[in-house]
Every structure is written in structure tokens, then in C-alpha cells.
Design a protein around this motif. Structure first.
Motif, PDB file in Angstrom:
ATOM      1  N   SER A 121      51.411  -3.521  45.891  1.00  0.00           N
ATOM      2  CA  SER A 121      50.367  -2.937  46.754  1.00  0.00           C
ATOM      3  C   SER A 121      50.280  -3.644  48.106  1.00  0.00           C
ATOM      4  O   SER A 121      49.399  -3.330  48.904  1.00  0.00           O
ATOM      5  CB  SER A 121      49.006  -3.010  46.044  1.00  0.00           C
ATOM      6  OG  SER A 121      48.647  -4.358  45.778  1.00  0.00           O
ATOM      7  N   SER A 235      42.952  -7.567  50.845  1.00  0.00           N
ATOM      8  CA  SER A 235      41.747  -8.317  50.501  1.00  0.00           C
ATOM      9  C   SER A 235      41.319  -9.214  51.661  1.00  0.00           C
ATOM     10  O   SER A 235      40.127  -9.315  51.977  1.00  0.00           O
ATOM     11  CB  SER A 235      41.991  -9.156  49.246  1.00  0.00           C
ATOM     12  OG  SER A 235      43.094 -10.023  49.434  1.00  0.00           O
ATOM     13  N   ALA A 275      37.779  -0.498  52.936  1.00  0.00           N
ATOM     14  CA  ALA A 275      37.253  -0.302  51.589  1.00  0.00           C
ATOM     15  C   ALA A 275      37.579   1.104  51.080  1.00  0.00           C
ATOM     16  O   ALA A 275      37.919   1.293  49.898  1.00  0.00           O
ATOM     17  CB  ALA A 275      35.746  -0.529  51.577  1.00  0.00           C
ATOM     18  N   LEU A 276      37.510   2.105  51.956  1.00  0.00           N
ATOM     19  CA  LEU A 276      37.824   3.478  51.562  1.00  0.00           C
ATOM     20  C   LEU A 276      39.304   3.618  51.201  1.00  0.00           C
ATOM     21  O   LEU A 276      39.649   4.271  50.203  1.00  0.00           O
ATOM     22  CB  LEU A 276      37.464   4.437  52.697  1.00  0.00           C
ATOM     23  CG  LEU A 276      37.719   5.929  52.435  1.00  0.00           C
ATOM     24  CD1 LEU A 276      36.895   6.415  51.239  1.00  0.00           C
ATOM     25  CD2 LEU A 276      37.411   6.758  53.679  1.00  0.00           C
ATOM     26  N   MET A 278      41.279   1.280  50.065  1.00  0.00           N
ATOM     27  CA  MET A 278      41.469   0.615  48.773  1.00  0.00           C
ATOM     28  C   MET A 278      41.035   1.516  47.630  1.00  0.00           C
ATOM     29  O   MET A 278      41.705   1.593  46.592  1.00  0.00           O
ATOM     30  CB  MET A 278      40.680  -0.688  48.753  1.00  0.00           C
ATOM     31  CG  MET A 278      41.208  -1.772  49.678  1.00  0.00           C
ATOM     32  SD  MET A 278      40.123  -3.236  49.754  1.00  0.00           S
ATOM     33  CE  MET A 278      40.114  -3.737  48.023  1.00  0.00           C
ATOM     34  N   LYS A 279      39.929   2.209  47.822  1.00  0.00           N
ATOM     35  CA  LYS A 279      39.411   3.094  46.770  1.00  0.00           C
ATOM     36  C   LYS A 279      40.311   4.300  46.564  1.00  0.00           C
ATOM     37  O   LYS A 279      40.655   4.647  45.422  1.00  0.00           O
ATOM     38  CB  LYS A 279      38.002   3.546  47.154  1.00  0.00           C
ATOM     39  CG  LYS A 279      37.314   4.420  46.121  1.00  0.00           C
ATOM     40  CD  LYS A 279      36.948   3.628  44.891  1.00  0.00           C
ATOM     41  CE  LYS A 279      36.115   4.468  43.926  1.00  0.00           C
ATOM     42  NZ  LYS A 279      35.767   3.716  42.699  1.00  0.00           N
ATOM     43  N   LEU A 280      40.722   4.938  47.651  1.00  0.00           N
ATOM     44  CA  LEU A 280      41.530   6.157  47.548  1.00  0.00           C
ATOM     45  C   LEU A 280      42.913   5.870  46.964  1.00  0.00           C
ATOM     46  O   LEU A 280      43.449   6.683  46.203  1.00  0.00           O
ATOM     47  CB  LEU A 280      41.671   6.810  48.925  1.00  0.00           C
ATOM     48  CG  LEU A 280      40.391   7.389  49.534  1.00  0.00           C
ATOM     49  CD1 LEU A 280      40.654   7.931  50.934  1.00  0.00           C
ATOM     50  CD2 LEU A 280      39.826   8.499  48.635  1.00  0.00           C
ATOM     51  N   GLY A 282      43.615   3.374  44.973  1.00  0.00           N
ATOM     52  CA  GLY A 282      43.508   2.704  43.678  1.00  0.00           C
ATOM     53  C   GLY A 282      44.160   1.332  43.667  1.00  0.00           C
ATOM     54  O   GLY A 282      44.808   0.953  42.685  1.00  0.00           O
ATOM     55  N   SER A 285      41.895  -4.460  42.226  1.00  0.00           N
ATOM     56  CA  SER A 285      40.633  -5.046  42.679  1.00  0.00           C
ATOM     57  C   SER A 285      40.603  -6.531  42.387  1.00  0.00           C
ATOM     58  O   SER A 285      41.524  -7.101  41.798  1.00  0.00           O
ATOM     59  CB  SER A 285      39.467  -4.356  41.966  1.00  0.00           C
ATOM     60  OG  SER A 285      39.535  -4.633  40.572  1.00  0.00           O
TER      61      SER A 285
END
Length: 424
Positions: A121, A235, A275-276, A278-280, A282, A285
Motif C-alpha cells: 500500500s 500515515s 483520510a478519504l 485511505m478509506k476508499l 481500504g 489501518s
């Protein structure tokens, strides 16, 4: 870098320092080596160049084992009780054992997909390394990239300080401080630290330019640096922009500067964007990285309370760190003094430097391991580098005494005192 930001005189001084640094690294030898993470970056670079997973593993492993063999041979040279055969035999034995151990393994640490996802990633550094590896091979290519990262980071410091209005001499002092600190050492290694450091410096430079009414160029540099940092280590990018947003908002509350509020708004938007993403996508974390820490790279079962264990480990680590600083407080004193100078005389550099310091501390707090702290907290040296340059500027601007030995003491009555040149 535009000429208006980094004039020719500064270029000549900065390039001379860079040339001396590179020459020293190539002739005097360094502690450069491949780390386990370097192996994974090299393997990814080989895959980007078209190799399949097995072939990429063998090529990266061969380079990793050769690098470790060089380390063993170097240690053997300094051992007064070295065994028979000397350094060459010790290095050859180490390389053979390394190749035998990992030749048929999927990874030199673990093939667990959760662990592998942490690296897959973060494609930024191996993508940058790929052309160097393709042209020069793994060892020479990644070492050349390390030299470029160290020199590039130092030149970025120089440009940042010139952009903040410092003199060429002070900017070059900042460059030298960068190269002489752990920032130079870790930028030199075959790791992502060099690229991340350059991105953080680029973001700070962009903030400085925005504060000096070069908002379009500054915003482009800030967002571009942040974007590269995100694909290299997302991060760090998220923590950095979140902390810049907080420090700039606090600065706005204290100074009521529209520029501070602008920077706070821009960085808040950037934090939301990271942050968006990272969320989209996946992306792994902090929960995954914590499990990696407390299961020894997923060799043991997952723990039910990783956050509680992190707090406990942080308490132990920072207690140990305070003890170390009490014995030899050079870093702590240098950081405190640098931040004081930056906040007093550095304008927008002050809150930006505070955010960078807190980012480095946050990275250690997320992985409070003694053996990793120097690398993970390397960003905490950026304010020291900038502070040394500001002190140099202050010394340069300090008024000297007139030739007639008249000492002018500022006071409300503006009195002038003449030094007595005769004996009593």
C-alpha cells in the motif's frame, strides 16, 4: 527551484557542499546497507520493472545477502580475535547462510498477507527506485538513489530557508546541518525515510511561500509534496497535515494572522482528503500495524487489546527516553532552543516546525521500539536544522561595535557611553 527563490550564489555554495558530501560518501565509506524493508522495496522495484514475484525475490535476496555479508566482513576486520580465513571468509559464509535460509521463502520476514499489505500500500519509494535498480542493479541503484535523496533533501532545506528570507550563508549552514544530522544518514539509506523527509520539507517550504504572498506556487508545492508523501507513507502524511492544521489554528488564535487561518484551512482540507483516500482504498489501518508489533509480524495470534498494550509500551519507552536525555540531553536541548528561536524569529516557520516535531514524536509513539526510534523519529531533527540556520542569521545580523569604540546602549533616554581607553 526558480532562480528568484534560490539565486546563483546560493546554488554555487550549495552544490559545492553537495559535491564534497558525495565525494566523502564514495571514498571514505559509509554505514550504508540494505535493511529488511530495503529487500521488500527492491523486490517491488523489480516487479515494477517486469520481473515475476519469484524472480524479483531472488534478485532482491541476493542483494540483501551480499549487503549483509559486507557488514559481517567489515566487523571482522575490526575484531582483534578474528577467526581463520579473515573477513572475506566470514563474509562468504554469512552470504551463503543467508541465501540458504531464505531462498525458498516468500519473504525474509513473513509471507502473511496482512504484513505484505503494509508495504504493497506504499508504492512511492519502490516506484522511484525502479529506474535506478533497472539501470544499475539493486545495490548500486539503491545506493545512488540514497545519495540523491540526501543531497536533494539538503538542497530543499537550502531553498526553504532562502524562501523564508534567510541569507545564502545561513541557508547553506542549514544544508550542512541537515547532512551532518540523522536526517542525512537516514536519507542516505535504502529506505523511504529520504523521500518522506524531502516531502515534509517541501510541504514546509510551500507553507512558507504561501505566507510570503506566493500563494499559487506555495499551494502547488504544499499539495504536491503531500501527494507524494501520501503514496510513500500515507500515515505520516495524515498525521503531518492534521498537526499542521492544529498548530496553524493555534497560531491564528494568538496572532490573528489571515495567512495562519489560510494555512489552517488548506491543511484541514488536505487531512480530510488523505483520510478519504485511505478509506476508499481500504488501506491498512493503525490496528493492522499494532497487531504486527504485538504478534512479532503475525507469527503469534492476534492480541485482543492492542491499544492498551501500546499505552503501556509508550509509558515504558518514554520513561527510558527521558532517562537517556537526562544523561546526554544534546538532542532535547537543541530541539527546545531551536523551537524557541523559530517561534520568536521564524514567523510561520515556528508553528510549522512544531507540527513537524510532533509528527516525528507521533511516529515513535505509534511504534515505541528502542531499536526503531532513531529512524522513526528522524523528522524531529528538522526543527534543529532550521533553528541552527536562524541562529546563524541572527549572529550575522548582530551589530558590531563602532571602530571608535563607542558603545551605544539602547535605553529610554538614548544615552551614549564612551569606553575609557586609559588606565585608572
Amino acid at each position: 527551484m526558480p532562480r528568484s527563490v534560490l539565486p546563483g550564489r546560493t546554488w554555487l555554495l550549495a552544490l559545492l557542499v553537495s559535491a564534497v558530501y558525495v565525494l566523502a560518501q564514495l571514498t571514505a565509506g559509509t554505514s550504508w546497507t540494505l535493511f529488511p524493508d530495503s529487500y521488500r522495496y527492491a523486490r517491488a522495484a523489480e516487479q515494477y520493472l517486469g520481473a515475476d514475484r519469484g524472480e524479483a525475490h531472488r534478485t532482491a535476496l541476493s542483494a540483501f545477502c551480499a549487503s549483509r555479508a559486507d557488514q559481517v566482513a567489515g566487523s571482522e576486520k575490526l575484531d582483534p580475535l578474528a577467526g581463520e580465513g579473515g573477513p572475506r571468509a566470514a563474509g562468504a559464509a554469512s552470504e551463503a547462510a543467508c541465501l540458504k535460509r531464505w531462498a525458498d521463502a516468500p519473504d525474509i520476514t513473513t509471507g502473511d498477507p496482512r504484513y505484505q499489505s503494509i508495504f504493497s500500500s506504499r508504492p512511492g519509494y519502490p516506484l522511484l527506485a525502479a529506474p535506478f535498480v533497472g539501470a544499475l542493479g539493486v545495490l548500486d541503484g539503491m545506493r545512488a538513489l540514497g545519495l540523491l535523496m540526501a543531497v536533494g533533501g539538503s538542497l530543499t532545506v537550502c531553498g526553504l530557508l532562502r524562501g523564508a528570507g534567510l541569507s545564502p550563508a545561513a541557508a547553506v549552514v542549514g544544508q550542512i546541518a541537515f547532512l551532518a544530522s540523522p536526517l542525512g544518514r537516514w536519507s542516505l539509506q535504502a529506505l523511504s525515510e529520504g523521500l518522506v523527509t524531502a516531502c515534509v520539507l517541501g510541504a514546509v517550504w510551500g507553507g512558507v511561500l504561501m505566507a510570503r504572498d506566493r500563494r499559487t506556487v506555495g499551494a502547488a508545492l504544499f499539495i504536491g509534496s503531500l501527494a507524494v508523501c501520501t503514496v510513500t507513507r500515507y500515515s505520516t502524511a495524515l498525521v503531518l497535515v492534521a498537526l499542521i492544521a492544529v498548530t496553524m489554528f493555534v497560531s491564528w488564535l494568538l496572532r490573528r494572522s489571515r495567512t495562519d487561518l489560510l494555512l489552517a484551512g488548506v491543511t484541514t482540507g488536505c487531512a480530510g482528503a488523505v483520510a478519504l483516500v485511505m478509506k476508499l482504498l481500504g488501506l491498512p489501518s493503525s490496528e493492522v500495524t499494532l497487531q504486527d508489533t504485538f504478534t512479532r509480524h503475525f507469527r503469534a495470534p492476534e492480541v485482543p487489546d492492542p491499544w492498551a498494550r501500546l499505552v503501556d509500551l509508550d509509558l515504558k519507552y518514554w520513561s527510558h527516553w527521558i532517562g537517556e536525555q537526562a544523561v546526554m540531553p544534546f538532542f532535547l536541548v537543541a530541539t527546545v532552543l531551536s523551537l524557541w528561536v523559530l517561534l520568536r524569529r521564524g514567523g510561520v516557520l515556528g508553528p510549522l516546525a512544531c507540527a513537524v516535531t510532533l509528527t516525528g514524536a507521533a511516529q515513535i509513539a505509534a511504534h515505541p521500539l528502542v531499536q526503531e526510534a532513531d529512524r522513526l523519529g528522524v523528522l524531529m531533527w528538522i526543527p534543529v536544522t532550521l533553528g541552527i540556520a536562524l541562529v546563524t542569521q541572527a549572529v550575522r545580523d548582530f551589530p558590531s561595535l563602532p571602530n571608535d569604540r563607542t558603545v551605544r546602549v539602547p535605553s529610554s533616554t538614548v544615552e551614549t557611553y564612551r569606553a575609557d581607553t586609559t588606565d585608572s
